[in-house]
Motif scaffolding. Structure first.
Motif, PDB file in Angstrom:
ATOM      1  N   THR A 173       0.698  -1.232  -0.105  1.00 24.01           N
ATOM      2  CA  THR A 173       0.164  -0.138  -0.070  1.00 24.01           C
ATOM      3  C   THR A 173       0.933   0.992   0.033  1.00 24.01           C
ATOM      4  O   THR A 173       0.689   2.110  -0.792  1.00 24.01           O
ATOM      5  CB  THR A 173      -0.924  -0.006   1.101  1.00 24.01           C
ATOM      6  OG1 THR A 173      -1.754  -1.227   1.069  1.00 24.01           O
ATOM      7  CG2 THR A 173      -1.685   1.278   1.257  1.00 24.01           C
ATOM      8  N   SER A 174       1.856   1.174   0.932  1.00 26.21           N
ATOM      9  CA  SER A 174       2.712   2.365   0.959  1.00 26.21           C
ATOM     10  C   SER A 174       3.417   2.638  -0.399  1.00 26.21           C
ATOM     11  O   SER A 174       3.680   3.854  -0.806  1.00 26.21           O
ATOM     12  CB  SER A 174       3.833   1.942   1.907  1.00 26.21           C
ATOM     13  OG  SER A 174       4.585   3.319   2.098  1.00 26.21           O
ATOM     14  N   VAL A 175       3.864   1.594  -0.937  1.00 23.01           N
ATOM     15  CA  VAL A 175       4.790   1.689  -2.193  1.00 23.01           C
ATOM     16  C   VAL A 175       3.693   2.444  -3.211  1.00 23.01           C
ATOM     17  O   VAL A 175       4.027   3.297  -4.071  1.00 23.01           O
ATOM     18  CB  VAL A 175       5.157   0.209  -2.846  1.00 23.01           C
ATOM     19  CG1 VAL A 175       5.713   0.655  -4.279  1.00 23.01           C
ATOM     20  CG2 VAL A 175       6.363  -0.283  -2.077  1.00 23.01           C
ATOM     21  N   CYS A 176       2.562   1.721  -3.240  1.00 24.02           N
ATOM     22  CA  CYS A 176       1.651   2.172  -4.484  1.00 24.02           C
ATOM     23  C   CYS A 176       1.080   3.662  -4.386  1.00 24.02           C
ATOM     24  O   CYS A 176       0.940   4.306  -5.181  1.00 24.02           O
ATOM     25  CB  CYS A 176       0.080   1.322  -4.475  1.00 24.02           C
ATOM     26  SG  CYS A 176       0.633  -0.488  -5.030  1.00 24.02           S
ATOM     27  N   MET A 177       0.824   4.073  -2.838  1.00 16.92           N
ATOM     28  CA  MET A 177       0.623   5.411  -2.576  1.00 16.92           C
ATOM     29  C   MET A 177       1.500   6.323  -3.147  1.00 16.92           C
ATOM     30  O   MET A 177       1.216   7.516  -3.497  1.00 16.92           O
ATOM     31  CB  MET A 177       0.100   5.509  -1.071  1.00 16.92           C
ATOM     32  CG  MET A 177      -1.075   4.713  -0.776  1.00 16.92           C
ATOM     33  SD  MET A 177      -2.563   5.103  -1.593  1.00 16.92           S
ATOM     34  CE  MET A 177      -2.918   6.576  -0.874  1.00 16.92           C
ATOM     35  N   GLY A 342      -3.897  -4.109  -0.231  1.00 18.79           N
ATOM     36  CA  GLY A 342      -2.770  -2.956  -0.971  1.00 18.79           C
ATOM     37  C   GLY A 342      -2.756  -3.300  -2.314  1.00 18.79           C
ATOM     38  O   GLY A 342      -2.605  -2.467  -2.979  1.00 18.79           O
ATOM     39  N   LEU A 343      -3.343  -4.417  -2.942  1.00 23.19           N
ATOM     40  CA  LEU A 343      -3.311  -4.589  -4.309  1.00 23.19           C
ATOM     41  C   LEU A 343      -4.279  -3.675  -5.288  1.00 23.19           C
ATOM     42  O   LEU A 343      -4.092  -3.225  -6.221  1.00 23.19           O
ATOM     43  CB  LEU A 343      -3.295  -5.985  -4.667  1.00 23.19           C
ATOM     44  CG  LEU A 343      -2.523  -7.104  -4.446  1.00 23.19           C
ATOM     45  CD1 LEU A 343      -3.104  -8.575  -4.644  1.00 23.19           C
ATOM     46  CD2 LEU A 343      -1.220  -6.870  -4.705  1.00 23.19           C
ATOM     47  N   ASP A 344      -5.216  -3.010  -4.451  1.00 26.28           N
ATOM     48  CA  ASP A 344      -6.285  -2.313  -4.750  1.00 26.28           C
ATOM     49  C   ASP A 344      -5.655  -1.055  -5.288  1.00 26.28           C
ATOM     50  O   ASP A 344      -6.285  -0.248  -6.302  1.00 26.28           O
ATOM     51  CB  ASP A 344      -7.415  -2.019  -3.857  1.00 26.28           C
ATOM     52  CG  ASP A 344      -7.969  -3.250  -3.675  1.00 26.28           C
ATOM     53  OD1 ASP A 344      -8.281  -3.993  -4.529  1.00 26.28           O
ATOM     54  OD2 ASP A 344      -8.805  -3.194  -2.529  1.00 26.28           O
ATOM     55  N   GLU A 350       4.776  -1.243 -13.178  1.00 29.16           N
ATOM     56  CA  GLU A 350       4.539  -2.603 -13.271  1.00 29.16           C
ATOM     57  C   GLU A 350       3.509  -3.270 -12.394  1.00 29.16           C
ATOM     58  O   GLU A 350       3.070  -4.413 -12.520  1.00 29.16           O
ATOM     59  CB  GLU A 350       5.979  -3.682 -13.053  1.00 29.16           C
ATOM     60  CG  GLU A 350       6.876  -3.229 -14.308  1.00 29.16           C
ATOM     61  CD  GLU A 350       8.214  -3.894 -14.105  1.00 29.16           C
ATOM     62  OE1 GLU A 350       8.159  -5.063 -13.324  1.00 29.16           O
ATOM     63  OE2 GLU A 350       9.305  -3.786 -14.728  1.00 29.16           O
ATOM     64  N   LEU A 351       3.420  -2.433 -11.195  1.00 23.18           N
ATOM     65  CA  LEU A 351       2.485  -2.975 -10.232  1.00 23.18           C
ATOM     66  C   LEU A 351       1.124  -2.960 -10.700  1.00 23.18           C
ATOM     67  O   LEU A 351       0.320  -3.795 -10.324  1.00 23.18           O
ATOM     68  CB  LEU A 351       2.567  -2.271  -9.104  1.00 23.18           C
ATOM     69  CG  LEU A 351       3.660  -2.569  -7.829  1.00 23.18           C
ATOM     70  CD1 LEU A 351       3.695  -1.592  -6.839  1.00 23.18           C
ATOM     71  CD2 LEU A 351       3.397  -3.891  -7.321  1.00 23.18           C
ATOM     72  N   ALA A 352       0.692  -2.208 -11.771  1.00 24.58           N
ATOM     73  CA  ALA A 352      -0.537  -2.131 -12.471  1.00 24.58           C
ATOM     74  C   ALA A 352      -0.749  -3.620 -12.948  1.00 24.58           C
ATOM     75  O   ALA A 352      -1.931  -3.909 -13.173  1.00 24.58           O
ATOM     76  CB  ALA A 352      -0.736  -1.086 -13.307  1.00 24.58           C
ATOM     77  N   LYS A 372       7.936  -6.527  -8.831  1.00 22.05           N
ATOM     78  CA  LYS A 372       7.330  -5.320  -9.333  1.00 22.05           C
ATOM     79  C   LYS A 372       7.433  -3.980  -8.485  1.00 22.05           C
ATOM     80  O   LYS A 372       7.267  -3.057  -9.130  1.00 22.05           O
ATOM     81  CB  LYS A 372       5.867  -5.872  -9.753  1.00 22.05           C
ATOM     82  CG  LYS A 372       5.937  -6.781 -11.103  1.00 22.05           C
ATOM     83  CD  LYS A 372       4.352  -7.225 -11.108  1.00 22.05           C
ATOM     84  CE  LYS A 372       4.420  -7.640 -12.734  1.00 22.05           C
ATOM     85  NZ  LYS A 372       5.273  -8.924 -12.884  1.00 22.05           N
ATOM     86  N   ALA A 373       7.287  -4.125  -7.269  1.00 22.93           N
ATOM     87  CA  ALA A 373       7.449  -2.917  -6.235  1.00 22.93           C
ATOM     88  C   ALA A 373       8.502  -2.179  -6.373  1.00 22.93           C
ATOM     89  O   ALA A 373       8.769  -1.041  -6.574  1.00 22.93           O
ATOM     90  CB  ALA A 373       7.101  -3.421  -5.016  1.00 22.93           C
TER      91      ALA A 373
END
Length: 393
Positions: A173-177, A342-344, A350-352, A372-373
């Motif tokens: 989640t932190s990486v994605c945000m 967190g995948l949401d 690449e995480l997409a 990927k992260a």
């Protein structure tokens, strides 16, 4: 269950099992043999269920007990051999066979005693046959049940618990945000870059400008990234070089392997097979009763019920694990089989492309998720550094 296993051994290659030729000690020995064989099965099934160990020893115990149940040379052979002699009621002396009167006093006593053995054993045969079939289901699926239980304890031994899973999910989640940060907003807050441009102008072709601006931009990136939770598990070495903690990467490979083994073990219907064992054990316990005063048969009846109880507990445990691994959930270790919340947030880079159904998909791997992260952080860094066109990373 194999065809060979279904064919009971009804040969009589050893001593005769006819009532007037067999010794009572031989019958007591067969009863004691079956009792000890059953007790070992109970011990081993309980050991696997509670510890997840000694699989091979348990397989041998099951195989030996099955052979003892199926043996035509033991208790079942005694019933088969003497069925014509003892199949009547004999509730009165008038119903005794004509030959009875010619027997010696010793033989007459043994005739009555042998009849008691016969009735007691014969009464248990229906339960013994059903126990043989029911344990056969466990025996035929033992490797899968053992792997399922083993993976459960593997997660526990390595402290792959719900708290650790939450840290993993919070990390993603932190990486994605962070990588979802709006670059226009981030650029407007890049104070070091803005100040450098104000003081030196912008000449991308000037090597001195490029060097100084890169340093200013790097400082802004560090400021943007400061406080991000993912830094607890990511080493940043500057210039867009990110490295996820090596222990976490190693753990991800272990988790992936555990999930792979568990999914193979539970297959399409391990839960259903174990539920059938549970139902059968309940039914068999109702017909597994002693109607004999022979102490050994009373003890055998008790231990057979204990076998059924142990098999039921074993099957119930496996069924719960199979269901948990298949469906996932919040409890440990089932959470590792559930899609991460967190995948949401994985909508860029690449995480997409990560399969958001998580371990329920055969293509999902935690190691791939971490890679990927890592790559997504690198890609975001490049976009950030090159955003206003002054640098090419």
């Amino acid at each position: 269950m194999s065809e060979n296993r279904d064919n009971f051994d009804n040969t009589n290659e050893t001593l005769s099992l006819k009532w007037d030729e067999i010794d009572v000690k031989q019958l007591d020995g067969e009863i004691d043999k079956l009792v000890k064989s059953a007790e070992l099965v109970i011990k081993q099934l309980d050991y696997v269920r509670t510890m997840g160990l000694e699989g091979l020893k348990t397989k041998y115990a099951l195989a030996n007990f099955s052979a003892d149940l199926a043996s035509g040379k033991g208790l079942r052979g005694f019933v088969t051999e003497n069925e014509g002699t003892f199949s009547s009621d004999f509730s009165t002396l008038m119903q005794l066979p004509g030959t009875y009167a010619n027997l010696s006093a010793e033989k007459k006593n043994w005739f009555k005693g042998a009849k008691e053995y016969y009735d007691g054993i014969n009464n248990l045969i229906p339960a013994i046959l059903k126990i043989y079939d029911t344990l056969g289901t466990i025996e035929a699926n033992f490797d899968d049940t053992f792997d399922t239980i083993g993976i459960f304890y593997r997660f526990d031994d390595l402290a792959f618990n719900a708290s650790n899973y939450k840290r993993m999910s919070d990390f993603i989640t932190s990486v994605c945000m962070f990588i979802n940060t709006d670059l226009i907003t981030a650029d407007n807050k890049a104070s070091n870059s803005i100040k450098y441009l104000q003081e030196h102008g912008a000449d991308p072709k000037d090597p001195k400008f490029a060097k100084g601006y890169r340093e200013a931009r790097e400082a802004d990136f560090n400021k943007l990234m400061s406080g991000s939770e993912f830094l607890d598990k990511v080493d940043y070495h500057g210039d867009g070089v990110f490295r996820i903690d090596s222990e976490w990467m190693a753990d991800s490979r272990i988790i992936d392997n555990c999930i792979k083994i568990a999914k193979i073990a539970i297959g399409d219907n391990l839960e259903g097979k174990m539920k059938s064992v549970i139902d059968e054990c309940k039914e068999i316990k109702a017909i597994c009763t002693a109607n004999s005063g022979v102490p050994g048969l009373v003890e055998l009846t008790r231990v057979l019920k204990d076998v059924l109880e142990s098999a039921q507990e074993y099957a119930d445990f496996v069924a719960q694990l199979a269901k948990g691994f298949k469906e996932g959930g919040s409890k440990e270790p089932y959470c590792y089989f559930d899609p991460m919340s967190g995948l949401d947030y994985c909508t860029k880079y690449e995480l997409a492309n990560i399969d958001k159904s998580g371990p329920k998909s055969h293509s999902f791997k935690y190691e791939d998720l971490y890679n990927k992260a890592e790559n997504s952080l690198i890609q975001f860094y490049q976009d950030y550094m090159e955003f206003n066109g002054y640098l090419e990373v």
